[in-house]
Design a protein around this motif. Sequence first.
Motif, PDB file in Angstrom:
ATOM      1  N   PRO A   1       0.832  -1.212   0.000  1.00 15.10           N
ATOM      2  CA  PRO A   1       0.000   0.000   0.000  1.00 15.10           C
ATOM      3  C   PRO A   1       0.866   1.262   0.000  1.00 15.10           C
ATOM      4  O   PRO A   1       1.953   1.284   0.589  1.00 15.10           O
ATOM      5  N   GLU A   2       0.360   2.288  -0.659  1.00 23.00           N
ATOM      6  CA  GLU A   2       1.051   3.578  -0.636  1.00 23.00           C
ATOM      7  C   GLU A   2       0.771   4.283   0.681  1.00 23.00           C
ATOM      8  O   GLU A   2      -0.213   3.996   1.354  1.00 23.00           O
ATOM      9  N   GLY A   3       1.647   5.209   1.044  1.00 25.94           N
ATOM     10  CA  GLY A   3       1.428   6.039   2.212  1.00 25.94           C
ATOM     11  C   GLY A   3       1.682   5.359   3.541  1.00 25.94           C
ATOM     12  O   GLY A   3       1.191   5.815   4.572  1.00 25.94           O
ATOM     13  N   LEU A   4       2.455   4.280   3.536  1.00 23.22           N
ATOM     14  CA  LEU A   4       2.769   3.604   4.795  1.00 23.22           C
ATOM     15  C   LEU A   4       3.625   4.494   5.685  1.00 23.22           C
ATOM     16  O   LEU A   4       4.515   5.198   5.199  1.00 23.22           O
ATOM     17  N   SER A   5       3.378   4.444   6.967  1.00 26.33           N
ATOM     18  CA  SER A   5       4.276   5.124   7.899  1.00 26.33           C
ATOM     19  C   SER A   5       5.595   4.362   7.924  1.00 26.33           C
ATOM     20  O   SER A   5       5.676   3.207   7.479  1.00 26.33           O
ATOM     21  N   SER A   6       6.610   4.978   8.474  1.00 31.38           N
ATOM     22  CA  SER A   6       7.903   4.307   8.592  1.00 31.38           C
ATOM     23  C   SER A   6       7.766   3.015   9.396  1.00 31.38           C
ATOM     24  O   SER A   6       8.334   1.985   9.027  1.00 31.38           O
ATOM     25  N   ASP A   7       7.001   3.042  10.471  1.00 30.58           N
ATOM     26  CA  ASP A   7       6.825   1.845  11.297  1.00 30.58           C
ATOM     27  C   ASP A   7       6.072   0.746  10.551  1.00 30.58           C
ATOM     28  O   ASP A   7       6.407  -0.433  10.666  1.00 30.58           O
ATOM     29  N   GLU A   8       5.048   1.125   9.774  1.00 35.87           N
ATOM     30  CA  GLU A   8       4.315   0.126   8.990  1.00 35.87           C
ATOM     31  C   GLU A   8       5.209  -0.493   7.924  1.00 35.87           C
ATOM     32  O   GLU A   8       5.184  -1.714   7.703  1.00 35.87           O
ATOM     33  N   ALA A   9       6.011   0.337   7.266  1.00 35.08           N
ATOM     34  CA  ALA A   9       6.929  -0.167   6.244  1.00 35.08           C
ATOM     35  C   ALA A   9       7.987  -1.078   6.875  1.00 35.08           C
ATOM     36  O   ALA A   9       8.310  -2.139   6.332  1.00 35.08           O
ATOM     37  N   ARG A  10       8.512  -0.676   8.005  1.00 35.63           N
ATOM     38  CA  ARG A  10       9.512  -1.487   8.702  1.00 35.63           C
ATOM     39  C   ARG A  10       8.943  -2.875   9.028  1.00 35.63           C
ATOM     40  O   ARG A  10       9.624  -3.881   8.864  1.00 35.63           O
ATOM     41  N   ALA A  11       7.701  -2.927   9.479  1.00 31.47           N
ATOM     42  CA  ALA A  11       7.085  -4.208   9.824  1.00 31.47           C
ATOM     43  C   ALA A  11       6.970  -5.119   8.598  1.00 31.47           C
ATOM     44  O   ALA A  11       7.048  -6.344   8.725  1.00 31.47           O
ATOM     45  N   LEU A  12       6.803  -4.539   7.418  1.00 28.12           N
ATOM     46  CA  LEU A  12       6.722  -5.335   6.194  1.00 28.12           C
ATOM     47  C   LEU A  12       8.097  -5.790   5.701  1.00 28.12           C
ATOM     48  O   LEU A  12       8.208  -6.847   5.083  1.00 28.12           O
ATOM     49  N   TRP A  13       9.129  -4.994   5.940  1.00 30.75           N
ATOM     50  CA  TRP A  13      10.431  -5.265   5.324  1.00 30.75           C
ATOM     51  C   TRP A  13      11.423  -5.964   6.250  1.00 30.75           C
ATOM     52  O   TRP A  13      12.201  -6.812   5.808  1.00 30.75           O
ATOM     53  N   MET A  14      11.433  -5.617   7.490  1.00 29.14           N
ATOM     54  CA  MET A  14      12.450  -6.154   8.406  1.00 29.14           C
ATOM     55  C   MET A  14      11.975  -7.501   8.956  1.00 29.14           C
ATOM     56  O   MET A  14      11.138  -7.559   9.849  1.00 29.14           O
ATOM     57  N   GLU A  15      12.512  -8.565   8.398  1.00 28.57           N
ATOM     58  CA  GLU A  15      12.093  -9.930   8.736  1.00 28.57           C
ATOM     59  C   GLU A  15      12.550 -10.340  10.129  1.00 28.57           C
ATOM     60  O   GLU A  15      13.607  -9.928  10.596  1.00 28.57           O
ATOM     61  N   ARG A  16      11.776 -11.189  10.719  1.00 27.17           N
ATOM     62  CA  ARG A  16      12.142 -11.825  11.985  1.00 27.17           C
ATOM     63  C   ARG A  16      12.515 -13.267  11.677  1.00 27.17           C
ATOM     64  O   ARG A  16      12.054 -13.830  10.685  1.00 27.17           O
ATOM     65  N   PRO A  17      13.334 -13.901  12.530  1.00 25.81           N
ATOM     66  CA  PRO A  17      13.699 -15.303  12.298  1.00 25.81           C
ATOM     67  C   PRO A  17      12.456 -16.168  12.167  1.00 25.81           C
ATOM     68  O   PRO A  17      11.449 -15.886  12.824  1.00 25.81           O
ATOM     69  N   PRO A  18      12.472 -17.144  11.276  1.00 26.02           N
ATOM     70  CA  PRO A  18      13.639 -17.676  10.584  1.00 26.02           C
ATOM     71  C   PRO A  18      14.046 -16.869   9.359  1.00 26.02           C
ATOM     72  O   PRO A  18      15.007 -17.213   8.669  1.00 26.02           O
ATOM     73  N   GLY A  19      13.337 -15.793   9.064  1.00 24.88           N
ATOM     74  CA  GLY A  19      13.725 -14.940   7.951  1.00 24.88           C
ATOM     75  C   GLY A  19      14.866 -14.015   8.322  1.00 24.88           C
ATOM     76  O   GLY A  19      15.298 -13.957   9.484  1.00 24.88           O
ATOM     77  N   VAL A  20      15.350 -13.278   7.326  1.00 29.93           N
ATOM     78  CA  VAL A  20      16.463 -12.369   7.530  1.00 29.93           C
ATOM     79  C   VAL A  20      16.335 -11.209   6.550  1.00 29.93           C
ATOM     80  O   VAL A  20      15.797 -11.380   5.454  1.00 29.93           O
ATOM     81  N   THR A  21      16.792 -10.046   6.966  1.00 30.54           N
ATOM     82  CA  THR A  21      16.900  -8.889   6.079  1.00 30.54           C
ATOM     83  C   THR A  21      18.362  -8.480   6.054  1.00 30.54           C
ATOM     84  O   THR A  21      19.020  -8.462   7.099  1.00 30.54           O
ATOM     85  N   VAL A  22      18.846  -8.172   4.860  1.00 24.55           N
ATOM     86  CA  VAL A  22      20.238  -7.759   4.692  1.00 24.55           C
ATOM     87  C   VAL A  22      20.293  -6.427   3.961  1.00 24.55           C
ATOM     88  O   VAL A  22      19.307  -5.996   3.355  1.00 24.55           O
ATOM     89  N   VAL A  23      21.456  -5.808   4.022  1.00 27.48           N
ATOM     90  CA  VAL A  23      21.730  -4.611   3.233  1.00 27.48           C
ATOM     91  C   VAL A  23      23.001  -4.841   2.434  1.00 27.48           C
ATOM     92  O   VAL A  23      23.921  -5.541   2.881  1.00 27.48           O
ATOM     93  N   ALA A  24      23.015  -4.260   1.244  1.00 32.74           N
ATOM     94  CA  ALA A  24      24.233  -4.192   0.438  1.00 32.74           C
ATOM     95  C   ALA A  24      24.805  -2.807   0.688  1.00 32.74           C
ATOM     96  O   ALA A  24      24.094  -1.805   0.536  1.00 32.74           O
ATOM     97  N   VAL A  25      26.059  -2.756   1.104  1.00 37.24           N
ATOM     98  CA  VAL A  25      26.659  -1.474   1.465  1.00 37.24           C
ATOM     99  C   VAL A  25      27.978  -1.268   0.729  1.00 37.24           C
ATOM    100  O   VAL A  25      28.674  -2.219   0.368  1.00 37.24           O
ATOM    101  N   ASP A  26      28.289  -0.008   0.520  1.00 37.62           N
ATOM    102  CA  ASP A  26      29.592   0.419   0.026  1.00 37.62           C
ATOM    103  C   ASP A  26      30.069   1.424   1.063  1.00 37.62           C
ATOM    104  O   ASP A  26      29.561   2.553   1.104  1.00 37.62           O
ATOM    105  N   GLY A  27      30.950   0.976   1.953  1.00 35.60           N
ATOM    106  CA  GLY A  27      31.322   1.805   3.090  1.00 35.60           C
ATOM    107  C   GLY A  27      30.116   2.002   3.982  1.00 35.60           C
ATOM    108  O   GLY A  27      29.485   1.045   4.409  1.00 35.60           O
ATOM    109  N   ASP A  28      29.742   3.261   4.220  1.00 33.84           N
ATOM    110  CA  ASP A  28      28.579   3.564   5.057  1.00 33.84           C
ATOM    111  C   ASP A  28      27.297   3.773   4.251  1.00 33.84           C
ATOM    112  O   ASP A  28      26.248   4.045   4.828  1.00 33.84           O
TER     113      ASP A  28
END
Length: 161
Positions: A31-58
């Motif tokens: 859905p459009e217009g999600l708050s940061s907390d609502e979006a975080r709940a959709l994206w940041m997985e809990r075990p047994p899932g995982v969320t990663v980032v690809a980084v270049d330095g910081d």
Amino acid sequence: MQIRPATDADWSAIHPFFAAIIADGRTYAYPEGLSSDEARALWMERPPGVTVVAVDGDTVLGSAKAGPNRPGRGGHIATASFMVDPAQRGRGVGRALGKWALAWAREQGYRGVQFNAVVETNPAVRLWRSLGFEIVGTVPEAFDDRVAGLVGLHVMYRALP
């Protein structure tokens, strides 16, 4: 480029491109217009899932999440989702995250990886096919693309040896 587990502190870097990709209306059915907390709940997985980032330095270039596609009797098949900061496209971030997800699923003992809803007009379809995924079916007109209108959603699958 390094791929590492996402931390709570990474959310402030993920959220801007998460919100931009959703607002673009071309690849995700969130859905459009999600708050940061609502979006975080959709994206940041809990075990047994995982969320990663690809980084270049910081700098966070993109993010992926992976875990079981279904609970219980479907738990032997993984799923994953990917977002690359639009400002970082063309650097191989999506391919690196895709390879990470396949390796992670294999290491976790999954028998395959299923993507449930890949918009047929998404350029990433070529990437997933190049990584061995097959289109096993398409639901016609299941996604309302902001530009192309009603387009299909592919179900894609790759078995893991």
